[in-house]
Design a protein around this motif. Structure first.
Motif, PDB file in Angstrom:
ATOM      1  N   ASP A   1      44.154  33.167   4.000  1.00 34.03           N
ATOM      2  CA  ASP A   1      44.277  32.261   5.006  1.00 34.03           C
ATOM      3  C   ASP A   1      43.029  31.528   5.478  1.00 34.03           C
ATOM      4  OD1 ASP A   1      46.897  32.893   5.368  1.00 34.03           O
ATOM      5  OD2 ASP A   1      46.859  34.048   7.098  1.00 34.03           O
ATOM      6  N   ARG A   2      41.882  32.353   5.324  1.00 33.50           N
ATOM      7  CA  ARG A   2      40.613  31.897   5.716  1.00 33.50           C
ATOM      8  C   ARG A   2      40.091  30.632   4.559  1.00 33.50           C
ATOM      9  NH1 ARG A   2      37.175  33.800   8.983  1.00 33.50           N
ATOM     10  NH2 ARG A   2      38.071  35.913   8.826  1.00 33.50           N
ATOM     11  N   ALA A   3      40.458  31.068   3.357  1.00 35.36           N
ATOM     12  CA  ALA A   3      40.154  30.256   2.464  1.00 35.36           C
ATOM     13  C   ALA A   3      41.013  29.012   2.333  1.00 35.36           C
ATOM     14  CB  ALA A   3      40.292  31.009   1.051  1.00 35.36           C
ATOM     15  N   ARG A   4      42.239  29.110   2.610  1.00 32.55           N
ATOM     16  CA  ARG A   4      43.095  28.070   2.694  1.00 32.55           C
ATOM     17  C   ARG A   4      42.552  27.153   3.688  1.00 32.55           C
ATOM     18  NH1 ARG A   4      47.177  26.899   6.155  1.00 32.55           N
ATOM     19  NH2 ARG A   4      47.368  29.329   6.743  1.00 32.55           N
ATOM     20  N   TRP A   5      42.116  27.612   5.015  1.00 29.16           N
ATOM     21  CA  TRP A   5      41.601  26.462   6.019  1.00 29.16           C
ATOM     22  C   TRP A   5      40.290  25.875   5.410  1.00 29.16           C
ATOM     23  CZ3 TRP A   5      44.557  24.341   9.351  1.00 29.16           C
ATOM     24  CH2 TRP A   5      45.660  25.035   9.854  1.00 29.16           C
ATOM     25  N   ASP A   6      39.367  26.743   4.623  1.00 28.48           N
ATOM     26  CA  ASP A   6      38.064  26.315   4.473  1.00 28.48           C
ATOM     27  C   ASP A   6      38.364  24.980   3.368  1.00 28.48           C
ATOM     28  OD1 ASP A   6      36.525  27.894   5.904  1.00 28.48           O
ATOM     29  OD2 ASP A   6      36.160  29.321   4.097  1.00 28.48           O
ATOM     30  N   ALA A   7      39.393  25.265   2.551  1.00 22.18           N
ATOM     31  CA  ALA A   7      39.824  24.221   1.369  1.00 22.18           C
ATOM     32  C   ALA A   7      40.182  23.288   2.061  1.00 22.18           C
ATOM     33  CB  ALA A   7      40.734  24.976   0.495  1.00 22.18           C
ATOM     34  N   LYS A   8      41.243  23.160   3.125  1.00 22.82           N
ATOM     35  CA  LYS A   8      41.710  21.973   3.850  1.00 22.82           C
ATOM     36  C   LYS A   8      40.634  21.246   4.305  1.00 22.82           C
ATOM     37  CE  LYS A   8      44.688  20.913   7.738  1.00 22.82           C
ATOM     38  NZ  LYS A   8      45.692  21.059   8.698  1.00 22.82           N
ATOM     39  N   TYR A   9      39.472  21.632   4.989  1.00 27.45           N
ATOM     40  CA  TYR A   9      38.590  21.073   5.743  1.00 27.45           C
ATOM     41  C   TYR A   9      37.227  20.450   4.627  1.00 27.45           C
ATOM     42  CZ  TYR A   9      40.714  21.717   9.998  1.00 27.45           C
ATOM     43  OH  TYR A   9      41.467  21.294  11.269  1.00 27.45           O
ATOM     44  N   THR A  10      37.286  21.229   3.192  1.00 27.48           N
ATOM     45  CA  THR A  10      36.167  20.743   2.610  1.00 27.48           C
ATOM     46  C   THR A  10      35.919  19.275   2.409  1.00 27.48           C
ATOM     47  OG1 THR A  10      36.100  23.124   1.510  1.00 27.48           O
ATOM     48  CG2 THR A  10      35.267  21.406   0.350  1.00 27.48           C
ATOM     49  N   ASP A  11      37.074  18.597   1.904  1.00 27.66           N
ATOM     50  CA  ASP A  11      36.929  16.993   1.469  1.00 27.66           C
ATOM     51  C   ASP A  11      37.387  16.258   2.734  1.00 27.66           C
ATOM     52  OD1 ASP A  11      36.161  17.731  -0.950  1.00 27.66           O
ATOM     53  OD2 ASP A  11      38.254  18.132  -1.746  1.00 27.66           O
ATOM     54  N   ARG A  12      37.632  16.934   4.061  1.00 29.40           N
ATOM     55  CA  ARG A  12      38.010  16.022   5.141  1.00 29.40           C
ATOM     56  C   ARG A  12      36.979  15.334   5.755  1.00 29.40           C
ATOM     57  NH1 ARG A  12      42.172  18.048   9.482  1.00 29.40           N
ATOM     58  NH2 ARG A  12      43.533  17.953   7.697  1.00 29.40           N
ATOM     59  N   ALA A  13      37.137  14.085   5.915  1.00 31.55           N
ATOM     60  CA  ALA A  13      36.153  13.095   6.436  1.00 31.55           C
ATOM     61  C   ALA A  13      35.690  13.669   8.023  1.00 31.55           C
ATOM     62  CB  ALA A  13      36.557  11.527   6.446  1.00 31.55           C
ATOM     63  N   ALA A  14      34.711  13.152   8.215  1.00 33.98           N
ATOM     64  CA  ALA A  14      34.306  13.569  10.058  1.00 33.98           C
ATOM     65  C   ALA A  14      35.363  12.783  10.687  1.00 33.98           C
ATOM     66  CB  ALA A  14      32.889  13.116  10.286  1.00 33.98           C
ATOM     67  N   PRO A  15      35.563  13.320  11.928  1.00 35.93           N
ATOM     68  CA  PRO A  15      36.957  12.644  13.026  1.00 35.93           C
ATOM     69  C   PRO A  15      36.264  11.176  13.105  1.00 35.93           C
ATOM     70  CG  PRO A  15      35.736  14.711  13.873  1.00 35.93           C
ATOM     71  CD  PRO A  15      34.955  14.453  12.482  1.00 35.93           C
ATOM     72  N   SER A  16      37.268  10.463  13.074  1.00 35.72           N
ATOM     73  CA  SER A  16      36.974   8.907  13.394  1.00 35.72           C
ATOM     74  C   SER A  16      36.831   8.636  14.691  1.00 35.72           C
ATOM     75  CB  SER A  16      38.171   8.202  12.949  1.00 35.72           C
ATOM     76  OG  SER A  16      39.385   8.463  13.659  1.00 35.72           O
ATOM     77  N   ALA A  17      36.940   9.448  15.682  1.00 34.66           N
ATOM     78  CA  ALA A  17      36.975   9.307  16.987  1.00 34.66           C
ATOM     79  C   ALA A  17      36.535  10.774  17.638  1.00 34.66           C
ATOM     80  CB  ALA A  17      38.076   8.518  18.001  1.00 34.66           C
TER      81      ALA A  17
END
Length: 187
Positions: free
Chosen positions: A5-21
């Motif tokens: 589960d931890r690895a799944r969440w890490d992977a989800k955010y690895t390529d996510r851009a910083a919040p737009s707001a």
């Protein structure tokens, strides 16, 4: 939480851009004035830290918790870039093990995350007069599921608090509620 589960969440955010707001969940936007401008806040499952940074910009000292080390680094970076790193402390925490110990909070904030085992700990962490801001995926206008709130679930779970506002629909349930009692006097 399992390592998977931890690895799944890490992977989800690895390529996510910083919040737009920077800011809180949109369901709370009409109630910004209910949020205090001083004291301590806890951001449960803080994600990239947009709400924690907003709370810090209001004047609160914020502790944010999330299971993903990747997203915690992103939250720290956002706080630094926003000039409020001195008001934000982000920690990797397995919320399956409960809410980490700490000071009573004027705000407990939890957006789009639902773990019924945290209901009592979040309520107990509220300082007298403290505000709970909670949103979750909902079965109302959405689908059923383990992490979705059933109709009326949030208001029932937090019935011991003074309800300020709440809503359900379009797959989201939310509430703002205050712990009864006078807020502590400062000074």
């Amino acid at each position: 939480m399992s390592d998977g589960d931890r690895a799944r969440w890490d992977a989800k955010y690895t390529d996510r851009a910083a919040p737009s707001a920077i800011g809180m969940d949109a369901v709370f936007a009409a109630h910004q004035d209910a949020f205090p401008s001083s004291g301590h806040a806890i951001d449960v499952a803080c994600g990239q830290g947009a709400a924690a940074v907003w709370l810090a910009q209001r004047g609160l000292t914020v502790r944010g918790y999330d299971v993903s080390a990747v997203v915690i680094e992103q939250a720290r970076d956002l706080a630094q870039r926003s000039g409020v790193a001195h008001r934000c402390l982000f920690e990797v925490a397995d919320l399956d093990a409960g809410l980490p110990a700490g000071l009573p909070a004027e705000v407990v904030y939890c957006a789009r995350f639902r773990d019924r085992r945290l209901d009592a700990p979040m309520t107990q962490r509220l300082a007298p007069g403290g505000l709970l801001a909670l949103s979750a995926l909902s079965q109302v206008g959405g689908t059923a599921g383990r992490f979705r709130a059933a109709p009326g679930e949030l208001t029932a779970a937090f019935a011991g608090l003074e309800l300020i506002a709440h809503g359900e629909g379009q797959g989201v349930a939310w509430l703002l509620a205050r712990r009864r009692g006078e807020p502590p006097r400062i000074g």
